[in-house]
Design a protein around this motif. Structure first.
Motif, PDB file in Angstrom:
ATOM      1  N   TYR A   1     -12.943  16.379  68.990  1.00 22.79           N
ATOM      2  CA  TYR A   1     -11.742  16.606  69.794  1.00 22.79           C
ATOM      3  C   TYR A   1     -10.491  16.586  68.924  1.00 22.79           C
ATOM      4  O   TYR A   1      -9.506  17.290  69.195  1.00 22.79           O
ATOM      5  CB  TYR A   1     -11.643  15.557  70.896  1.00 22.79           C
ATOM      6  CG  TYR A   1     -12.641  15.750  72.023  1.00 22.79           C
ATOM      7  CD1 TYR A   1     -13.625  16.736  71.936  1.00 22.79           C
ATOM      8  CD2 TYR A   1     -12.612  14.963  73.158  1.00 22.79           C
ATOM      9  CE1 TYR A   1     -14.541  16.922  72.958  1.00 22.79           C
ATOM     10  CE2 TYR A   1     -13.532  15.145  74.188  1.00 22.79           C
ATOM     11  CZ  TYR A   1     -14.492  16.122  74.077  1.00 22.79           C
ATOM     12  OH  TYR A   1     -15.388  16.312  75.085  1.00 22.79           O
ATOM     13  N   GLY A   2     -10.518  15.777  67.859  1.00 19.01           N
ATOM     14  CA  GLY A   2      -9.398  15.751  66.930  1.00 19.01           C
ATOM     15  C   GLY A   2      -9.196  17.094  66.250  1.00 19.01           C
ATOM     16  O   GLY A   2      -8.049  17.520  66.030  1.00 19.01           O
TER      17      GLY A   2
ATOM     18  N   LEU B   1     -14.807  11.992  69.263  1.00 22.16           N
ATOM     19  CA  LEU B   1     -13.391  11.903  68.911  1.00 22.16           C
ATOM     20  C   LEU B   1     -13.063  12.772  67.704  1.00 22.16           C
ATOM     21  O   LEU B   1     -11.980  13.373  67.643  1.00 22.16           O
ATOM     22  CB  LEU B   1     -13.023  10.444  68.632  1.00 22.16           C
ATOM     23  CG  LEU B   1     -13.065   9.504  69.844  1.00 22.16           C
ATOM     24  CD1 LEU B   1     -12.803   8.068  69.405  1.00 22.16           C
ATOM     25  CD2 LEU B   1     -12.041   9.930  70.895  1.00 22.16           C
TER      26      LEU B   1
ATOM     27  N   LEU C   1      -5.543   6.193  71.255  1.00 22.42           N
ATOM     28  CA  LEU C   1      -6.324   6.266  70.009  1.00 22.42           C
ATOM     29  C   LEU C   1      -5.477   6.805  68.855  1.00 22.42           C
ATOM     30  O   LEU C   1      -4.624   7.632  69.055  1.00 22.42           O
ATOM     31  CB  LEU C   1      -7.535   7.154  70.227  1.00 22.42           C
ATOM     32  CG  LEU C   1      -8.487   6.668  71.346  1.00 22.42           C
ATOM     33  CD1 LEU C   1      -9.553   7.710  71.619  1.00 22.42           C
ATOM     34  CD2 LEU C   1      -9.135   5.368  70.908  1.00 22.42           C
TER      35      LEU C   1
ATOM     36  N   VAL D   1      -2.052  10.914  68.401  1.00 25.94           N
ATOM     37  CA  VAL D   1      -2.198  11.636  67.142  1.00 25.94           C
ATOM     38  C   VAL D   1      -1.282  12.856  67.063  1.00 25.94           C
ATOM     39  O   VAL D   1      -0.641  13.105  66.043  1.00 25.94           O
ATOM     40  CB  VAL D   1      -3.673  12.077  66.944  1.00 25.94           C
ATOM     41  CG1 VAL D   1      -3.816  12.875  65.667  1.00 25.94           C
ATOM     42  CG2 VAL D   1      -4.581  10.860  66.929  1.00 25.94           C
TER      43      VAL D   1
ATOM     44  N   TYR E   1      -5.576  10.583  75.403  1.00 25.33           N
ATOM     45  CA  TYR E   1      -5.122   9.523  74.508  1.00 25.33           C
ATOM     46  C   TYR E   1      -4.951  10.040  73.080  1.00 25.33           C
ATOM     47  O   TYR E   1      -4.034   9.630  72.369  1.00 25.33           O
ATOM     48  CB  TYR E   1      -6.118   8.367  74.504  1.00 25.33           C
ATOM     49  CG  TYR E   1      -6.112   7.516  75.753  1.00 25.33           C
ATOM     50  CD1 TYR E   1      -5.363   7.883  76.867  1.00 25.33           C
ATOM     51  CD2 TYR E   1      -6.851   6.352  75.825  1.00 25.33           C
ATOM     52  CE1 TYR E   1      -5.356   7.110  78.004  1.00 25.33           C
ATOM     53  CE2 TYR E   1      -6.849   5.556  76.968  1.00 25.33           C
ATOM     54  CZ  TYR E   1      -6.103   5.949  78.056  1.00 25.33           C
ATOM     55  OH  TYR E   1      -6.102   5.174  79.191  1.00 25.33           O
ATOM     56  N   SER E   2      -5.848  10.911  72.660  1.00 27.49           N
ATOM     57  CA  SER E   2      -5.740  11.466  71.312  1.00 27.49           C
ATOM     58  C   SER E   2      -4.469  12.295  71.169  1.00 27.49           C
ATOM     59  O   SER E   2      -3.812  12.268  70.125  1.00 27.49           O
ATOM     60  CB  SER E   2      -6.972  12.322  70.992  1.00 27.49           C
ATOM     61  OG  SER E   2      -8.129  11.528  70.912  1.00 27.49           O
TER      62      SER E   2
END
Length: 436
Positions: free
Chosen positions: A362-363, A359, A436, A398, A393-394
């Motif tokens: 990927y962020g 995560l 997320l 986000v 989802y990120s």
């Protein structure tokens, strides 16, 4: 000898093709839930080893007229109408009608020398050098042998599939189909010489060299005639070039679509059952251009609400993702000349030791996309597989600002399609399923 659980499984018959072996299609539909086969005459009791007898309303295998157990280890025969499989696996199971624990040690040591498989342990075979070889390994933890089979006259098939997270829902049906095809074949017929088929299943979820290590084990220790898998293009190329082609072992890839596979110098040893990515690439390009031009797929008239002005493309950094990205990007740049396009790759999910590391990586990729001049995006194209849930989802949780930005129109490549329904259903207020 690894600690194992030995059990027999009775399954529904299925229709399957054992590809890569000189066999015909084996297809049946049966439902046998009992250990005994009811009969009214001897003719109701055909066995692979000869004609059985009908005693007290139940079939008895040839030479076994005193016991009602259809799995007769002394005769080595099983009623042809019953799907009975002896499975030796290092993972526990509770679905089997009969389950017994085999008390074993961590390593297996067979006799100093052997000539036949039957001279070795249950999870071994006799190798060409006269030594007992382990059929199981760190990656290969499933061993299925037909009940009552002559282990000295058995042909092994292997499989390599990432059945662990995050690919479980995507890949497990493929592994199940492999087992059903082998069970169905053994139930209905045999190979030349009255040989049956055993299966060793391997899991390459950990990535890295897992697929190649599994393939090496299958070729060298198990001596397989064919391998089903790997699933992903990157692993197919690695295994084909490094293991199976040099060994002369047939490989069937059921899901790998990278066009580079078609260019393998493989002596016709690498087959796949799915079309190459050139077709998917053309479909993606055509769809996005149609959206930009207002082409309504239902033929209801022009619809310019989905014009492509800002496009984000994120592709998995492997043979599949890079190949598809290289196919679609030039055509999209030409066909969407007025659009701003931002394209990037993200790391293969198998390269991370934990979900938190994945995560975080990927962020970083999404953060780069969020500050690009093309943001906010009207369209997002994801090229990958099951890991796209984390990316999707990120992005929603986000990157996307629902108070200011329109919700993009998302397009995902075929690798994520089997799980799209789950992706969507899990977005919501239920604890643990929110973005997320």
């Amino acid at each position: 000898m690894t600690r194992a659980r030995l059990h027999r499984e009775l399954r529904h018959g299925a229709c399957g093709v054992l590809l890569g072996l000189p066999v015909t299609i084996a297809c049946s539909l049966t439902l046998q839930l009992d250990d005994q086969i009811a009969c009214s005459a001897d003719s109701d009791c055909p066995y692979t080893g000869g004609q059985g007898t009908c005693e007290d309303g139940f079939c008895r295998s040839p030479g076994n007229s005193t016991t009602g157990n259809v799995e007769d280890s002394s005769s080595g025969t099983t009623p042809t109408s019953l799907s009975a499989t002896t499975t030796l696996s290092t993972s526990d199971t509770t679905s089997s009608p009969e389950t017994t624990d085999a008390t074993t040690t961590d390593t297996t040591t067979g006799p100093a020398g052997c000539v036949l498989n039957s001279e070795c342990e249950d999870d071994q075979r006799c190798g060409p050098d006269g030594a007992c070889l382990d059929l199981l390994s760190a990656e290969c933890q499933i061993l299925v042998v037909p009940a009552g089979a002559d282990v000295d006259n058995l042909v092994f098939v292997g499989s390599i599939m990432p059945t662990g997270a995050p690919f479980t829902n995507l890949v497990q049906p493929l592994e199940n189909a492999t087992l059903l095809a082998i069970e169905d074949f053994n139930q209905e017929t045999t190979l030349q010489g009255d040989r049956q088929v055993g299966w060793v299943g391997c899991d390459d979820s950990l990535g890295g060299n897992a697929a190649s290590d599994a393939a090496t084990h299958l070729v060298t220790n198990v001596g397989v005639s064919a391998i089903i898998g790997p699933i992903f293009s990157e692993s197919v190329l690695d295994v084909a070039n490094g293991v199976t082609i040099p060994a002369g072992t047939f490989m069937m890839a059921p899901a790998a679509t990278a066009m580079s596979i078609a260019g393998l110098d493989d002596d016709n040893l690498v087959w796949r059952t799915i079309a190459g990515d050139v077709y998917q690439a053309n479909g993606i390009v055509d769809r996005l251009i149609d959206l930009d031009e207002g082409v309504d797929p239902d033929g209801a008239g022009p619809d310019t609400a989905n014009a492509v002005t800002n496009l984000l493309i994120l592709a998995k950094n492997d043979a599949y993702g890079n190949g598809l990205l290289n196919d679609v990007l030039p055509d999209l740049e030409d066909g969407l000349a007025a659009a701003d396009i931002y394209a990037a790759t993200y790391p293969d999910p198998t390269s991370f030791a934990s979900q938190d590391e994945l995560l975080a990586a990927y962020g970083e990729v999404l953060a780069g996309a969020a500050v690009d001049s093309a943001y906010p995006y009207t369209h997002v194209l994801f090229i990958g597989t099951s890991e796209l849930q984390a990316m999707f989802y990120s992005y929603l949780g986000v990157v996307w600002n629902p108070a200011m930005d329109p919700l993009p129109l998302f397009t995902m490549s075929h690798g994520a399609v089997p799980e799209l329904e789950r992706f969507i259903e899990e977005i919501g207020p239920t604890p643990g399923t929110a973005p997320l």
